[in-house]
Motif scaffolding. Structure first.
Motif, mmCIF file in Angstrom:
data_model
loop_
_atom_site.group_PDB
_atom_site.id
_atom_site.type_symbol
_atom_site.label_atom_id
_atom_site.label_comp_id
_atom_site.label_asym_id
_atom_site.label_seq_id
_atom_site.Cartn_x
_atom_site.Cartn_y
_atom_site.Cartn_z
ATOM 1 N N MET A 287 -1.979 -3.824 -2.920
ATOM 2 C CA MET A 287 -1.093 -2.808 -2.544
ATOM 3 C C MET A 287 -0.086 -1.992 -4.223
ATOM 4 O O MET A 287 0.217 -3.123 -4.909
ATOM 5 N N THR A 288 -0.101 -0.566 -4.225
ATOM 6 C CA THR A 288 0.472 0.118 -5.268
ATOM 7 C C THR A 288 1.753 -0.024 -4.775
ATOM 8 O O THR A 288 1.887 -0.858 -4.094
ATOM 9 N N ASN A 289 2.877 0.568 -5.817
ATOM 10 C CA ASN A 289 4.024 0.207 -5.309
ATOM 11 C C ASN A 289 4.477 0.999 -4.142
ATOM 12 O O ASN A 289 5.840 1.868 -3.608
ATOM 13 N N ILE A 290 3.868 2.179 -4.143
ATOM 14 C CA ILE A 290 3.947 3.344 -2.423
ATOM 15 C C ILE A 290 2.721 2.648 -1.375
ATOM 16 O O ILE A 290 2.314 1.766 -1.516
ATOM 17 N N PRO A 291 4.083 2.242 -0.470
ATOM 18 C CA PRO A 291 4.033 1.610 1.490
ATOM 19 C C PRO A 291 2.188 2.375 1.267
ATOM 20 O O PRO A 291 2.299 3.258 1.406
ATOM 21 N N GLY A 292 1.070 1.723 1.740
ATOM 22 C CA GLY A 292 0.192 1.982 2.605
ATOM 23 C C GLY A 292 -0.558 2.715 1.372
ATOM 24 O O GLY A 292 -1.774 3.187 1.599
ATOM 25 N N VAL A 293 -0.579 2.758 0.646
ATOM 26 C CA VAL A 293 -1.404 2.953 -1.046
ATOM 27 C C VAL A 293 -2.177 1.882 -1.777
ATOM 28 O O VAL A 293 -1.455 1.392 -1.920
ATOM 29 N N PHE A 294 -3.453 1.892 -1.406
ATOM 30 C CA PHE A 294 -4.415 0.898 -2.173
ATOM 31 C C PHE A 294 -5.006 1.218 -3.428
ATOM 32 O O PHE A 294 -5.694 2.296 -3.378
ATOM 33 N N ALA A 295 -5.596 0.054 -4.109
ATOM 34 C CA ALA A 295 -6.501 1.010 -5.416
ATOM 35 C C ALA A 295 -7.492 -0.444 -5.697
ATOM 36 O O ALA A 295 -7.175 -2.027 -5.112
ATOM 37 N N CYS A 296 -8.652 -0.660 -5.430
ATOM 38 C CA CYS A 296 -9.678 -1.415 -6.324
ATOM 39 C C CYS A 296 -10.432 -0.733 -6.760
ATOM 40 O O CYS A 296 -11.166 0.581 -6.943
ATOM 41 N N GLY A 297 -11.547 -1.244 -7.219
ATOM 42 C CA GLY A 297 -12.875 -1.185 -8.414
ATOM 43 C C GLY A 297 -11.981 -0.929 -10.122
ATOM 44 O O GLY A 297 -11.522 -1.028 -10.419
ATOM 45 N N ASN A 298 -13.382 -0.201 -10.376
ATOM 46 C CA ASN A 298 -12.836 0.760 -11.615
ATOM 47 C C ASN A 298 -11.884 1.542 -11.895
ATOM 48 O O ASN A 298 -11.108 1.612 -12.751
ATOM 49 N N GLY A 299 -11.800 1.360 -10.968
ATOM 50 C CA GLY A 299 -9.835 2.899 -10.810
ATOM 51 C C GLY A 299 -9.204 2.459 -10.896
ATOM 52 O O GLY A 299 -7.352 2.282 -10.851
ATOM 53 N N LEU A 300 -8.979 0.354 -10.347
ATOM 54 C CA LEU A 300 -8.098 -0.156 -10.634
ATOM 55 C C LEU A 300 -7.876 -1.172 -12.263
ATOM 56 O O LEU A 300 -6.881 -1.011 -12.591
#
Lengths: 425, 136
Positions: A287-300
Protein backbone atom coordinates in the motif's frame (compact mmCIF):
# COMPACT_ATOMS: atom_id res chain seq x y z
CA UNK A 1 -20.44 12.59 -14.87
CA UNK A 2 -21.61 9.04 -14.25
CA UNK A 3 -20.65 7.67 -10.86
CA UNK A 4 -19.82 3.95 -10.54
CA UNK A 5 -19.40 2.24 -7.20
CA UNK A 6 -17.27 -0.84 -6.67
CA UNK A 7 -15.26 -2.35 -3.85
CA UNK A 8 -12.07 -2.39 -5.90
CA UNK A 9 -10.87 -0.58 -8.99
CA UNK A 10 -7.83 -1.93 -10.81
CA UNK A 11 -6.06 0.41 -13.22
CA UNK A 12 -4.56 -1.64 -16.07
CA UNK A 13 -5.57 -5.05 -17.46
CA UNK A 14 -2.13 -6.49 -18.11
CA UNK A 15 -0.49 -9.36 -16.28
CA UNK A 16 -0.59 -7.52 -12.94
CA UNK A 17 -4.10 -6.14 -13.34
CA UNK A 18 -5.64 -9.49 -14.23
CA UNK A 19 -3.95 -11.33 -11.36
CA UNK A 20 -4.86 -8.68 -8.80
CA UNK A 21 -8.49 -8.49 -9.96
CA UNK A 22 -8.83 -12.27 -9.72
CA UNK A 23 -7.37 -12.27 -6.23
CA UNK A 24 -9.96 -9.68 -5.15
CA UNK A 25 -12.78 -11.57 -6.86
CA UNK A 26 -11.83 -14.72 -4.95
CA UNK A 27 -12.72 -12.77 -1.83
CA UNK A 28 -16.16 -12.01 -3.29
CA UNK A 29 -15.49 -8.33 -3.79
CA UNK A 30 -17.01 -6.37 -6.64
CA UNK A 31 -14.08 -5.49 -8.83
CA UNK A 32 -13.76 -3.35 -11.95
CA UNK A 33 -10.74 -3.00 -14.22
CA UNK A 34 -10.08 -0.05 -16.50
CA UNK A 35 -7.75 -0.55 -19.46
CA UNK A 36 -6.44 2.13 -21.82
CA UNK A 37 -6.02 -0.22 -24.79
CA UNK A 38 -8.90 -1.67 -26.78
CA UNK A 39 -8.44 -5.15 -25.30
CA UNK A 40 -7.11 -6.66 -22.09
CA UNK A 41 -3.80 -8.57 -21.94
CA UNK A 42 -1.20 -5.85 -21.82
CA UNK A 43 2.31 -6.16 -23.14
CA UNK A 44 2.21 -9.98 -23.00
CA UNK A 45 0.21 -9.99 -26.22
CA UNK A 46 3.13 -8.64 -28.24
CA UNK A 47 5.71 -10.88 -26.53
CA UNK A 48 5.16 -13.80 -28.89
CA UNK A 49 8.44 -15.52 -27.87
CA UNK A 50 8.42 -18.29 -25.30
CA UNK A 51 9.93 -18.52 -21.82
CA UNK A 52 6.98 -17.29 -19.76
CA UNK A 53 5.39 -19.28 -16.97
CA UNK A 54 8.30 -21.56 -16.00
CA UNK A 55 8.02 -20.58 -12.33
CA UNK A 56 4.27 -20.32 -12.20
CA UNK A 57 3.01 -23.13 -14.41
CA UNK A 58 6.15 -25.26 -14.72
CA UNK A 59 6.00 -25.06 -18.51
CA UNK A 60 7.28 -22.70 -21.16
CA UNK A 61 4.56 -20.53 -22.62
CA UNK A 62 4.57 -17.63 -25.04
CA UNK A 63 3.30 -14.23 -23.89
CA UNK A 64 -0.13 -14.55 -25.55
CA UNK A 65 -0.58 -18.04 -24.05
CA UNK A 66 0.29 -16.76 -20.57
CA UNK A 67 -2.15 -13.87 -20.99
CA UNK A 68 -4.89 -16.14 -22.27
CA UNK A 69 -4.82 -18.30 -19.13
CA UNK A 70 -5.65 -15.22 -17.08
CA UNK A 71 -8.08 -13.75 -19.62
CA UNK A 72 -10.15 -16.96 -19.63
CA UNK A 73 -10.28 -16.89 -15.85
CA UNK A 74 -11.30 -13.22 -15.78
CA UNK A 75 -14.02 -13.89 -18.37
CA UNK A 76 -15.41 -16.65 -16.18
CA UNK A 77 -15.94 -14.30 -13.23
CA UNK A 78 -18.01 -11.21 -12.56
CA UNK A 79 -15.13 -8.81 -12.95
CA UNK A 80 -16.15 -5.81 -15.08
CA UNK A 81 -13.43 -4.89 -17.57
CA UNK A 82 -13.76 -1.51 -19.28
CA UNK A 83 -11.39 -1.23 -22.23
CA UNK A 84 -10.54 1.92 -24.15
CA UNK A 85 -10.79 3.70 -20.82
CA UNK A 86 -8.03 5.91 -19.43
CA UNK A 87 -7.71 6.81 -15.75
CA UNK A 88 -6.84 10.48 -15.57
CA UNK A 89 -7.21 11.45 -11.91
CA UNK A 90 -6.88 9.65 -8.63
CA UNK A 91 -7.87 11.11 -5.26
CA UNK A 92 -7.64 9.61 -1.82
CA UNK A 93 -10.26 10.23 0.84
CA UNK A 94 -11.66 9.05 4.14
CA UNK A 95 -14.91 7.50 2.91
CA UNK A 96 -13.79 6.27 -0.52
CA UNK A 97 -11.10 6.55 -3.18
CA UNK A 98 -12.04 8.29 -6.41
CA UNK A 99 -10.75 7.68 -9.94
CA UNK A 100 -11.92 9.72 -12.92
CA UNK A 101 -11.75 7.97 -16.29
CA UNK A 102 -12.20 9.12 -19.89
CA UNK A 103 -13.47 6.86 -22.61
CA UNK A 104 -14.89 7.33 -26.10
CA UNK A 105 -17.33 4.52 -25.35
CA UNK A 106 -18.40 5.23 -21.77
CA UNK A 107 -17.76 8.98 -21.54
CA UNK A 108 -16.43 10.56 -18.36
CA UNK A 109 -16.92 8.46 -15.27
CA UNK A 110 -16.04 8.64 -11.64
CA UNK A 111 -15.33 5.37 -9.87
CA UNK A 112 -15.91 5.56 -6.11
CA UNK A 113 -14.27 2.54 -4.58
CA UNK A 114 -12.93 1.11 -1.36
CA UNK A 115 -9.46 0.53 -2.77
CA UNK A 116 -7.60 1.44 -5.93
CA UNK A 117 -4.89 -0.86 -7.24
CA UNK A 118 -2.41 0.65 -9.65
CA UNK A 119 -1.30 -2.06 -12.08
CA UNK A 120 -0.27 0.45 -14.70
CA UNK A 121 2.92 -1.11 -16.06
CA UNK A 122 5.87 0.79 -17.35
CA UNK A 123 7.11 2.82 -20.28
CA UNK A 124 10.23 2.55 -22.37
CA UNK A 125 13.04 5.06 -22.07
CA UNK A 126 13.75 6.65 -25.43
CA UNK A 127 16.37 8.62 -27.32
CA UNK A 128 15.71 11.74 -25.28
CA UNK A 129 16.41 9.88 -22.04
CA UNK A 130 19.91 8.86 -23.12
CA UNK A 131 20.69 11.90 -25.26
CA UNK A 132 22.22 10.46 -28.44
CA UNK A 133 23.53 13.35 -30.58
CA UNK A 134 22.99 13.63 -34.33
CA UNK A 135 20.21 14.24 -36.79
CA UNK A 136 16.58 13.30 -36.26
CA UNK A 137 15.75 10.94 -39.13
CA UNK A 138 13.05 8.28 -39.36
CA UNK A 139 14.08 4.77 -38.38
CA UNK A 140 14.61 5.19 -34.63
CA UNK A 141 12.29 3.03 -32.55
CA UNK A 142 12.12 1.83 -28.99
CA UNK A 143 12.48 -1.96 -28.98
CA UNK A 144 9.01 -2.49 -27.54
CA UNK A 145 7.43 -0.34 -30.25
CA UNK A 146 9.29 -2.33 -32.91
CA UNK A 147 8.03 -5.49 -31.21
CA UNK A 148 4.48 -4.27 -31.43
CA UNK A 149 4.90 -3.34 -35.10
CA UNK A 150 6.31 -6.75 -36.05
CA UNK A 151 4.18 -8.98 -33.84
CA UNK A 152 0.76 -7.33 -33.76
CA UNK A 153 0.60 -5.06 -36.79
CA UNK A 154 2.86 -7.09 -39.08
CA UNK A 155 5.23 -4.34 -40.21
CA UNK A 156 8.99 -4.82 -40.52
CA UNK A 157 10.68 -1.67 -39.22
CA UNK A 158 13.88 -1.94 -41.30
CA UNK A 159 16.47 -4.16 -42.93
CA UNK A 160 19.83 -3.24 -41.35
CA UNK A 161 19.49 -2.83 -37.62
CA UNK A 162 21.65 -1.64 -34.73
CA UNK A 163 20.33 -2.17 -31.22
CA UNK A 164 21.25 0.09 -28.32
CA UNK A 165 21.10 -1.53 -24.89
CA UNK A 166 21.34 -5.21 -24.02
CA UNK A 167 18.08 -5.50 -22.09
CA UNK A 168 15.93 -8.53 -22.77
CA UNK A 169 13.56 -6.78 -25.17
CA UNK A 170 16.55 -5.66 -27.25
CA UNK A 171 17.97 -9.18 -27.37
CA UNK A 172 14.61 -10.73 -28.23
CA UNK A 173 14.18 -8.17 -31.01
CA UNK A 174 17.63 -9.02 -32.40
CA UNK A 175 16.42 -12.58 -33.02
CA UNK A 176 13.01 -11.47 -34.21
CA UNK A 177 14.47 -9.06 -36.76
CA UNK A 178 16.94 -11.72 -37.97
CA UNK A 179 14.12 -14.22 -38.40
CA UNK A 180 12.23 -11.56 -40.38
CA UNK A 181 15.14 -11.36 -42.81
CA UNK A 182 16.83 -8.23 -41.47
CA UNK A 183 20.54 -8.00 -40.73
CA UNK A 184 21.34 -7.10 -37.13
CA UNK A 185 24.77 -5.47 -37.08
CA UNK A 186 25.29 -5.43 -33.37
CA UNK A 187 24.05 -4.68 -29.88
CA UNK A 188 25.73 -1.70 -28.20
CA UNK A 189 25.81 -1.73 -24.38
CA UNK A 190 27.34 1.01 -22.25
CA UNK A 191 27.87 -1.25 -19.23
CA UNK A 192 30.69 -3.82 -19.05
CA UNK A 193 28.12 -6.61 -18.59
CA UNK A 194 25.03 -7.61 -20.49
CA UNK A 195 21.82 -6.53 -18.80
CA UNK A 196 19.68 -9.29 -20.31
CA UNK A 197 19.21 -12.88 -19.20
CA UNK A 198 21.91 -15.36 -20.17
CA UNK A 199 19.68 -17.61 -22.24
CA UNK A 200 18.68 -14.61 -24.35
CA UNK A 201 22.32 -13.73 -25.01
CA UNK A 202 22.92 -17.30 -26.20
CA UNK A 203 19.73 -17.87 -28.16
CA UNK A 204 19.27 -14.38 -29.60
CA UNK A 205 22.85 -13.22 -30.26
CA UNK A 206 25.30 -16.14 -30.25
CA UNK A 207 23.02 -18.29 -32.44
CA UNK A 208 23.23 -15.64 -35.17
CA UNK A 209 26.80 -14.41 -34.53
CA UNK A 210 25.50 -10.94 -33.67
CA UNK A 211 28.30 -8.93 -32.02
CA UNK A 212 27.69 -7.60 -28.51
CA UNK A 213 29.70 -4.39 -28.01
CA UNK A 214 30.07 -4.12 -24.23
CA UNK A 215 31.35 -0.81 -22.80
CA UNK A 216 30.39 0.96 -26.04
CA UNK A 217 28.03 3.82 -26.83
CA UNK A 218 26.37 5.25 -29.91
CA UNK A 219 27.91 8.71 -30.27
CA UNK A 220 26.11 9.96 -33.39
CA UNK A 221 23.14 9.20 -35.59
CA UNK A 222 23.56 10.09 -39.28
CA UNK A 223 20.95 10.46 -42.00
CA UNK A 224 18.55 13.05 -43.37
CA UNK A 225 15.21 11.43 -44.22
CA UNK A 226 16.09 8.00 -42.82
CA UNK A 227 18.85 6.70 -40.57
CA UNK A 228 21.96 6.08 -42.72
CA UNK A 229 24.55 5.09 -40.14
CA UNK A 230 25.46 5.31 -36.48
CA UNK A 231 28.84 5.98 -34.96
CA UNK A 232 29.87 3.68 -32.12
CA UNK A 233 32.72 4.39 -29.70
CA UNK A 234 34.24 2.56 -26.74
CA UNK A 235 33.20 3.96 -23.34
CA UNK A 236 36.22 4.49 -21.12
CA UNK A 237 36.39 6.23 -17.76
CA UNK A 238 33.00 7.82 -18.18
CA UNK A 239 33.52 9.19 -21.67
CA UNK A 240 33.41 8.10 -25.31
CA UNK A 241 36.80 7.30 -26.82
CA UNK A 242 36.25 9.00 -30.20
CA UNK A 243 39.66 8.02 -31.60
CA UNK A 244 38.54 4.39 -31.66
CA UNK A 245 35.06 5.11 -32.95
CA UNK A 246 33.65 3.19 -35.91
CA UNK A 247 30.62 3.51 -38.19
CA UNK A 248 27.86 0.99 -38.70
CA UNK A 249 25.78 1.56 -41.82
CA UNK A 250 22.18 0.84 -40.95
CA UNK A 251 18.67 2.07 -41.63
CA UNK A 252 17.17 1.31 -38.23
CA UNK A 253 18.12 1.93 -34.62
CA UNK A 254 16.28 0.10 -31.86
CA UNK A 255 16.55 1.40 -28.31
CA UNK A 256 16.31 -1.04 -25.42
CA UNK A 257 17.56 1.27 -22.72
CA UNK A 258 15.38 0.59 -19.75
CA UNK A 259 11.84 0.87 -18.47
CA UNK A 260 10.27 3.36 -16.08
CA UNK A 261 7.12 2.63 -14.05
CA UNK A 262 4.34 4.85 -15.30
CA UNK A 263 3.90 6.77 -12.07
CA UNK A 264 2.17 10.03 -13.13
CA UNK A 265 -1.34 9.07 -11.98
CA UNK A 266 0.04 8.15 -8.54
CA UNK A 267 2.40 11.10 -8.31
CA UNK A 268 -0.31 13.65 -9.10
CA UNK A 269 -2.47 12.11 -6.37
CA UNK A 270 0.29 12.74 -3.84
CA UNK A 271 1.75 9.22 -3.70
CA UNK A 272 5.42 9.22 -2.74
CA UNK A 273 7.64 8.06 -5.63
CA UNK A 274 10.93 6.26 -5.03
CA UNK A 275 13.87 7.74 -6.94
CA UNK A 276 15.40 4.24 -7.14
CA UNK A 277 12.53 2.23 -8.63
CA UNK A 278 10.68 5.27 -10.07
CA UNK A 279 7.52 3.58 -8.81
CA UNK A 280 5.51 4.33 -5.65
CA UNK A 281 6.88 3.74 -2.15
CA UNK A 282 4.88 0.89 -0.65
CA UNK A 283 4.66 -0.75 2.76
CA UNK A 284 4.61 -4.46 3.59
CA UNK A 285 1.01 -4.65 2.28
CA UNK A 286 2.05 -3.04 -1.02
CA UNK A 287 0.00 0.00 0.00
CA UNK A 288 1.21 3.50 -0.82
CA UNK A 289 1.22 6.43 1.58
CA UNK A 290 -2.41 7.14 0.57
CA UNK A 291 -4.60 4.70 2.51
CA UNK A 292 -6.48 2.38 0.16
CA UNK A 293 -4.19 2.98 -2.81
CA UNK A 294 -2.05 -0.05 -3.70
CA UNK A 295 0.51 -0.77 -6.42
CA UNK A 296 1.93 -3.92 -8.01
CA UNK A 297 3.61 -5.25 -11.14
CA UNK A 298 5.88 -3.26 -13.42
CA UNK A 299 4.14 -0.06 -12.37
CA UNK A 300 5.68 -0.64 -8.94
CA UNK A 301 9.12 -1.81 -10.03
CA UNK A 302 10.36 -3.43 -13.21
CA UNK A 303 10.39 -7.23 -12.95
CA UNK A 304 12.56 -9.70 -14.89
CA UNK A 305 9.85 -12.29 -15.44
CA UNK A 306 6.07 -12.11 -15.54
CA UNK A 307 5.69 -15.02 -13.11
CA UNK A 308 6.86 -12.76 -10.28
CA UNK A 309 4.46 -10.03 -11.42
CA UNK A 310 1.56 -12.47 -11.08
CA UNK A 311 2.70 -13.61 -7.63
CA UNK A 312 3.22 -10.07 -6.36
CA UNK A 313 -0.14 -8.96 -7.74
CA UNK A 314 -2.00 -11.78 -6.00
CA UNK A 315 -0.38 -10.75 -2.76
CA UNK A 316 -1.40 -7.17 -3.43
CA UNK A 317 -4.97 -8.25 -4.16
CA UNK A 318 -5.23 -10.10 -0.85
CA UNK A 319 -3.93 -7.06 1.04
CA UNK A 320 -6.36 -4.74 -0.76
CA UNK A 321 -9.23 -7.14 -0.01
CA UNK A 322 -8.26 -7.08 3.67
CA UNK A 323 -8.31 -3.30 3.60
CA UNK A 324 -11.73 -3.09 1.97
CA UNK A 325 -13.34 -5.69 4.22
CA UNK A 326 -12.04 -3.88 7.27
CA UNK A 327 -9.65 -6.54 8.47
CA UNK A 328 -7.55 -4.05 10.34
CA UNK A 329 -3.88 -4.60 10.12
CA UNK A 330 -2.43 -3.94 13.53
CA UNK A 331 0.88 -5.52 12.66
CA UNK A 332 3.79 -3.23 13.39
CA UNK A 333 5.76 -2.22 10.31
CA UNK A 334 9.44 -1.35 10.57
CA UNK A 335 11.08 0.80 7.87
CA UNK A 336 13.54 -1.04 5.63
CA UNK A 337 16.32 0.67 3.68
CA UNK A 338 18.72 -0.39 0.94
CA UNK A 339 22.29 -0.59 2.27
CA UNK A 340 25.65 -1.38 0.69
CA UNK A 341 25.49 -2.84 -2.85
CA UNK A 342 21.70 -2.82 -2.93
CA UNK A 343 20.14 -0.67 -5.63
CA UNK A 344 16.70 -0.98 -4.12
CA UNK A 345 14.64 -3.19 -1.86
CA UNK A 346 10.88 -3.59 -1.85
CA UNK A 347 8.66 -3.24 0.07
CA UNK A 348 9.77 -0.26 2.13
CA UNK A 349 8.79 -1.84 5.44
CA UNK A 350 8.89 -5.24 7.11
CA UNK A 351 5.82 -6.47 8.93
CA UNK A 352 6.71 -7.92 12.31
CA UNK A 353 5.56 -11.40 13.22
CA UNK A 354 4.78 -12.69 9.75
CA UNK A 355 6.73 -13.74 6.68
CA UNK A 356 7.89 -11.05 4.29
CA UNK A 357 8.92 -11.60 0.68
CA UNK A 358 11.55 -9.05 -0.27
CA UNK A 359 12.51 -8.12 -3.84
CA UNK A 360 15.96 -6.61 -4.14
CA UNK A 361 18.31 -5.67 -6.89
CA UNK A 362 22.07 -5.94 -6.53
CA UNK A 363 24.55 -3.36 -7.76
CA UNK A 364 27.32 -5.96 -8.04
CA UNK A 365 27.89 -9.13 -10.01
CA UNK A 366 29.37 -12.16 -8.25
CA UNK A 367 29.23 -15.95 -8.08
CA UNK A 368 27.89 -15.98 -4.54
CA UNK A 369 26.64 -13.14 -2.40
CA UNK A 370 25.52 -12.88 1.18
CA UNK A 371 22.40 -10.83 1.83
CA UNK A 372 22.11 -9.58 5.39
CA UNK A 373 19.29 -7.88 7.23
CA UNK A 374 20.62 -5.56 9.95
CA UNK A 375 19.26 -3.46 12.76
CA UNK A 376 22.15 -1.10 13.37
CA UNK A 377 25.09 -3.38 14.12
CA UNK A 378 22.93 -6.42 14.83
CA UNK A 379 22.55 -9.09 12.13
CA UNK A 380 18.96 -10.34 12.14
CA UNK A 381 19.00 -12.67 9.17
CA UNK A 382 21.39 -13.72 6.46
CA UNK A 383 21.23 -15.84 3.34
CA UNK A 384 23.66 -16.66 0.53
CA UNK A 385 22.49 -16.41 -3.07
CA UNK A 386 24.25 -17.88 -6.12
CA UNK A 387 24.95 -16.10 -9.42
CA UNK A 388 24.01 -12.62 -8.30
CA UNK A 389 23.74 -10.08 -11.12
CA UNK A 390 22.18 -6.62 -11.38
CA UNK A 391 19.99 -7.96 -14.20
CA UNK A 392 18.42 -10.62 -12.00
CA UNK A 393 16.17 -9.69 -9.12
CA UNK A 394 16.78 -11.45 -5.81
CA UNK A 395 13.72 -12.65 -3.93
CA UNK A 396 14.25 -13.38 -0.28
CA UNK A 397 11.55 -14.67 2.01
CA UNK A 398 12.11 -13.55 5.60
CA UNK A 399 10.25 -16.13 7.65
CA UNK A 400 7.78 -15.27 10.38
CA UNK A 401 10.12 -16.65 13.06
CA UNK A 402 12.82 -14.23 12.00
CA UNK A 403 10.53 -11.23 12.36
CA UNK A 404 8.73 -12.47 15.45
CA UNK A 405 10.71 -10.58 18.05
CA UNK A 406 10.56 -7.36 16.02
CA UNK A 407 7.11 -6.57 17.36
CA UNK A 408 8.59 -6.25 20.83
CA UNK A 409 11.62 -4.21 19.88
CA UNK A 410 11.50 -0.50 19.25
CA UNK A 411 11.06 0.61 15.65
CA UNK A 412 14.64 1.32 14.72
CA UNK A 413 14.88 1.12 10.90
CA UNK A 414 16.37 -1.99 9.30
CA UNK A 415 18.73 -2.12 6.39
CA UNK A 416 19.74 -4.79 3.97
CA UNK A 417 23.18 -5.28 2.41
CA UNK A 418 24.81 -7.50 -0.19
CA UNK A 419 28.36 -8.73 0.17
CA UNK A 420 30.23 -10.85 -2.38
CA UNK A 421 31.65 -14.02 -0.86
CA UNK A 422 33.17 -15.43 -4.05
CA UNK A 423 34.05 -13.46 -7.13
CA UNK A 424 33.01 -14.46 -10.60
CA UNK A 425 35.46 -17.06 -11.93
CA UNK B 1 14.08 -37.63 -49.09
CA UNK B 2 17.12 -36.87 -51.19
CA UNK B 3 17.25 -33.36 -49.79
CA UNK B 4 17.30 -34.72 -46.26
CA UNK B 5 20.33 -36.94 -46.97
CA UNK B 6 22.15 -33.97 -48.41
CA UNK B 7 21.57 -32.05 -45.21
CA UNK B 8 22.90 -34.90 -43.09
CA UNK B 9 25.96 -35.15 -45.28
CA UNK B 10 26.60 -31.43 -45.10
CA UNK B 11 26.35 -31.26 -41.35
CA UNK B 12 28.73 -34.21 -41.03
CA UNK B 13 31.32 -32.47 -43.21
CA UNK B 14 30.90 -29.31 -41.19
CA UNK B 15 31.41 -31.27 -38.02
CA UNK B 16 34.74 -32.79 -38.96
CA UNK B 17 36.02 -29.49 -40.28
CA UNK B 18 35.24 -27.39 -37.20
CA UNK B 19 35.18 -30.01 -34.58
CA UNK B 20 35.63 -28.25 -31.26
CA UNK B 21 33.07 -25.64 -30.42
CA UNK B 22 32.60 -23.09 -27.64
CA UNK B 23 29.15 -23.46 -26.13
CA UNK B 24 27.59 -21.32 -23.41
CA UNK B 25 25.47 -23.57 -21.23
CA UNK B 26 22.06 -22.10 -20.43
CA UNK B 27 20.89 -24.74 -17.97
CA UNK B 28 21.42 -22.35 -15.05
CA UNK B 29 22.49 -18.73 -14.55
CA UNK B 30 26.10 -19.77 -13.98
CA UNK B 31 26.57 -19.93 -17.76
CA UNK B 32 29.56 -22.27 -18.09
CA UNK B 33 31.68 -21.86 -21.21
CA UNK B 34 31.98 -25.44 -22.41
CA UNK B 35 34.50 -26.45 -25.07
CA UNK B 36 33.21 -29.61 -26.69
CA UNK B 37 33.86 -31.76 -29.75
CA UNK B 38 32.67 -34.98 -31.36
CA UNK B 39 35.87 -36.52 -32.79
CA UNK B 40 37.10 -39.09 -32.22
CA UNK B 41 34.32 -39.29 -29.65
CA UNK B 42 32.28 -36.80 -27.63
CA UNK B 43 34.42 -34.81 -25.19
CA UNK B 44 33.74 -31.65 -23.20
CA UNK B 45 35.65 -29.37 -20.86
CA UNK B 46 34.71 -26.39 -18.72
CA UNK B 47 31.30 -27.57 -17.56
CA UNK B 48 30.52 -27.59 -13.85
CA UNK B 49 27.92 -30.35 -13.88
CA UNK B 50 26.44 -33.23 -15.84
CA UNK B 51 23.65 -31.07 -17.22
CA UNK B 52 26.23 -28.86 -18.93
CA UNK B 53 27.83 -31.93 -20.48
CA UNK B 54 24.50 -33.17 -21.84
CA UNK B 55 23.60 -29.71 -23.09
CA UNK B 56 26.90 -29.47 -24.98
CA UNK B 57 26.37 -32.89 -26.54
CA UNK B 58 22.89 -31.93 -27.69
CA UNK B 59 24.15 -28.62 -29.08
CA UNK B 60 26.76 -30.48 -31.14
CA UNK B 61 24.68 -33.40 -32.32
CA UNK B 62 21.36 -31.72 -33.08
CA UNK B 63 20.80 -28.24 -31.67
CA UNK B 64 17.10 -27.35 -31.40
CA UNK B 65 15.13 -24.17 -30.76
CA UNK B 66 11.49 -23.27 -30.30
CA UNK B 67 10.47 -21.00 -33.16
CA UNK B 68 7.89 -18.26 -32.66
CA UNK B 69 6.50 -16.04 -35.40
CA UNK B 70 3.28 -14.48 -36.65
CA UNK B 71 1.20 -15.58 -39.63
CA UNK B 72 -1.23 -13.63 -41.80
CA UNK B 73 -4.93 -14.10 -41.20
CA UNK B 74 -7.82 -13.53 -43.60
CA UNK B 75 -9.27 -10.84 -41.35
CA UNK B 76 -8.86 -7.14 -42.11
CA UNK B 77 -9.03 -6.12 -38.45
CA UNK B 78 -6.85 -8.86 -36.89
CA UNK B 79 -4.21 -9.18 -39.54
CA UNK B 80 -1.69 -11.41 -37.75
CA UNK B 81 -1.83 -14.32 -35.33
CA UNK B 82 1.10 -15.49 -33.18
CA UNK B 83 2.33 -19.08 -33.64
CA UNK B 84 5.04 -21.36 -32.24
CA UNK B 85 6.51 -24.79 -32.79
CA UNK B 86 5.02 -27.16 -30.21
CA UNK B 87 8.51 -28.62 -29.56
CA UNK B 88 12.00 -27.34 -30.24
CA UNK B 89 12.91 -27.74 -33.91
CA UNK B 90 16.34 -28.61 -35.26
CA UNK B 91 18.08 -25.35 -36.11
CA UNK B 92 18.84 -26.41 -39.69
CA UNK B 93 15.11 -26.46 -40.53
CA UNK B 94 14.32 -23.04 -39.05
CA UNK B 95 14.97 -20.91 -42.15
CA UNK B 96 12.85 -23.12 -44.36
CA UNK B 97 10.05 -23.10 -41.77
CA UNK B 98 10.10 -19.29 -41.48
CA UNK B 99 9.87 -19.02 -45.26
CA UNK B 100 6.91 -21.33 -45.25
CA UNK B 101 5.18 -19.44 -42.42
CA UNK B 102 5.55 -16.25 -44.41
CA UNK B 103 3.25 -17.73 -47.06
CA UNK B 104 0.70 -19.26 -44.70
CA UNK B 105 -2.68 -17.61 -44.35
CA UNK B 106 -5.12 -18.80 -41.69
CA UNK B 107 -8.79 -18.06 -41.32
CA UNK B 108 -10.36 -16.67 -38.17
CA UNK B 109 -11.63 -17.52 -35.67
CA UNK B 110 -8.70 -19.58 -34.41
CA UNK B 111 -8.21 -21.36 -31.10
CA UNK B 112 -5.08 -21.40 -28.99
CA UNK B 113 -3.27 -24.68 -29.64
CA UNK B 114 -4.76 -25.50 -33.02
CA UNK B 115 -2.19 -26.73 -35.54
CA UNK B 116 -1.54 -24.82 -38.74
CA UNK B 117 1.38 -26.97 -39.98
CA UNK B 118 2.04 -30.56 -38.97
CA UNK B 119 5.14 -32.73 -38.99
CA UNK B 120 7.54 -30.00 -40.19
CA UNK B 121 10.19 -31.61 -42.46
CA UNK B 122 9.31 -35.00 -41.07
CA UNK B 123 10.52 -34.07 -37.59
CA UNK B 124 7.21 -34.61 -35.83
CA UNK B 125 7.15 -30.94 -34.83
CA UNK B 126 3.92 -29.02 -35.38
CA UNK B 127 3.24 -25.30 -35.60
CA UNK B 128 0.37 -24.17 -33.40
CA UNK B 129 -1.51 -20.91 -32.85
CA UNK B 130 -0.70 -19.27 -29.50
CA UNK B 131 -3.70 -16.98 -29.17
CA UNK B 132 -7.42 -17.39 -29.67
CA UNK B 133 -8.63 -14.74 -32.06
CA UNK B 134 -12.07 -13.95 -33.36
CA UNK B 135 -12.81 -11.95 -36.46
CA UNK B 136 -14.61 -9.02 -34.87
Amino acid sequence: MQVCEYDILVVGAGAAGMAVALACRRRNLRAAVVEREEEPGGILLQCIHNGFGLQRFGEELTGPEYAERYLREVEGTEIDVFCGTTAVRLTGGDAFRSVVTYSAKYGVREFRVGAVILAVGCRERNRGNIGIPGTRPAGIFTAGLAQRLTNIDGYIPGSRVVIVGSGDIGLIMARRMTWLGAKVLGVVEIMPTCSGLLRNVVQCLEDFDIPLYLSHVVTRIEGAGRVRAVEVAPWRNGQADSRNAFRLECDTLLLSVGLIPEHELARDAGVGISPDTRGPFVDANLMTNIPGVFACGNGLHVHDVVDYVSEESERCGRAAADFVTGITDTVKQIPLHAGANVRYVLPGTIAAGRSNLLSLRSMVECEAARCTLHRGEVELATKTFRHVRPAEMIRWNISAEMTDDMSREETQPLDITIQCVADDE
Amino acid sequence: MKKLNLWTLRSNVWRTMNDEKQITCICCPRGCRVTAGLTPEFHAAGEACQRGREYAREELVSPKRTVTAVVRTDSPSRRYAPVKTDQPLEIRYIDALLRELYRVRISLPCRLGSAILTNVHGTGVNVVVTRSLSDE
